[in-house]
Design an enzyme around this catalytic site. Sequence first.
Site, mmCIF file in Angstrom:
data_model
loop_
_atom_site.group_PDB
_atom_site.id
_atom_site.type_symbol
_atom_site.label_atom_id
_atom_site.label_comp_id
_atom_site.label_asym_id
_atom_site.label_seq_id
_atom_site.Cartn_x
_atom_site.Cartn_y
_atom_site.Cartn_z
ATOM 1 N N MET A 98 0.817 -1.215 0.000
ATOM 2 C CA MET A 98 0.000 0.000 0.000
ATOM 3 C C MET A 98 0.853 1.269 0.000
ATOM 4 O O MET A 98 0.698 2.140 0.855
ATOM 5 C CB MET A 98 -0.960 -0.022 1.189
ATOM 6 N N HIS A 117 -4.936 -5.342 -8.229
ATOM 7 C CA HIS A 117 -5.781 -4.243 -7.776
ATOM 8 C C HIS A 117 -7.214 -4.750 -7.655
ATOM 9 O O HIS A 117 -7.713 -5.425 -8.564
ATOM 10 C CB HIS A 117 -5.700 -3.081 -8.772
ATOM 11 N N LEU A 152 -0.586 5.572 -11.463
ATOM 12 C CA LEU A 152 -1.176 4.651 -10.480
ATOM 13 C C LEU A 152 -2.277 3.775 -11.089
ATOM 14 O O LEU A 152 -3.235 4.285 -11.684
ATOM 15 C CB LEU A 152 -1.763 5.463 -9.312
ATOM 16 N N GLN A 181 -11.136 -14.562 -5.629
ATOM 17 C CA GLN A 181 -10.726 -14.607 -7.044
ATOM 18 C C GLN A 181 -9.287 -14.128 -7.220
ATOM 19 O O GLN A 181 -8.561 -14.638 -8.076
ATOM 20 C CB GLN A 181 -11.664 -13.749 -7.902
#
Length: 198
Positions: A98, A117, A152, A181
């Site tokens: 992070m 992400h 980002l 997942q």
Amino acid sequence: MKKIVILISGGGSNMQAILKTSKERGWSERFDAKVACVISNVQEAKGLQIAKDWGVETEVVAHLNFKSAENPRLAFDKELIKAIDRYSPVLVVLAGFMRILTPHFVEHYSGRLINIHPSLLPAFTGLHTHARAIEMGCHFSGATVHRVTAELDHGAILEQAVVPVLRGDTEQDLASRVLTQEHIIYPRAIERLLGDEN
Ligand code: GAR
């Protein structure tokens, strides 16, 4: 042997999924590759103990130690580069890491740096992805494994998984559905990259 370095900040469930898959699917025999080190920017990250339990080397490079540097972000990234480069990795895997990385860091690992992400990129870059997906009334959300560029949560998409957003879902409900997942697609993306190298 080809080395993989994983960077974490917290629970490390993606890291654990990668370690489990690497063992079950014989990455060392098939690709001559292994996870050589797990590095955290947070001393208390729970994932560090999990990595140790798997017999993987761990290190902490705490971003808080660089607060008083002239450019704290760059000073931290340079120290992180030093720690990572001791392993000369073919892949640097961000797994719940992070921190926003500097262009210097991203360029240094150009072509070797990947991230996961918790959204269907290019939707919902940044933080609080699940709350924002629920708030927007999305019917589907998911996770994305992508190459890291200086911008980002951009960069070429390697794998995606889609999950439904169910009526009445809390942020936590959606997060855990997505995380299940993530544990499938991240190891799969890495295995594919290792295969491509051979
Ligand atoms: C995962 O959901 C990952 O996608 C997310 O943090 C969680 C880490 O879980 N990453 C980001 O939000 C990056 N911006 P884990 O520590 O249990 O793997």
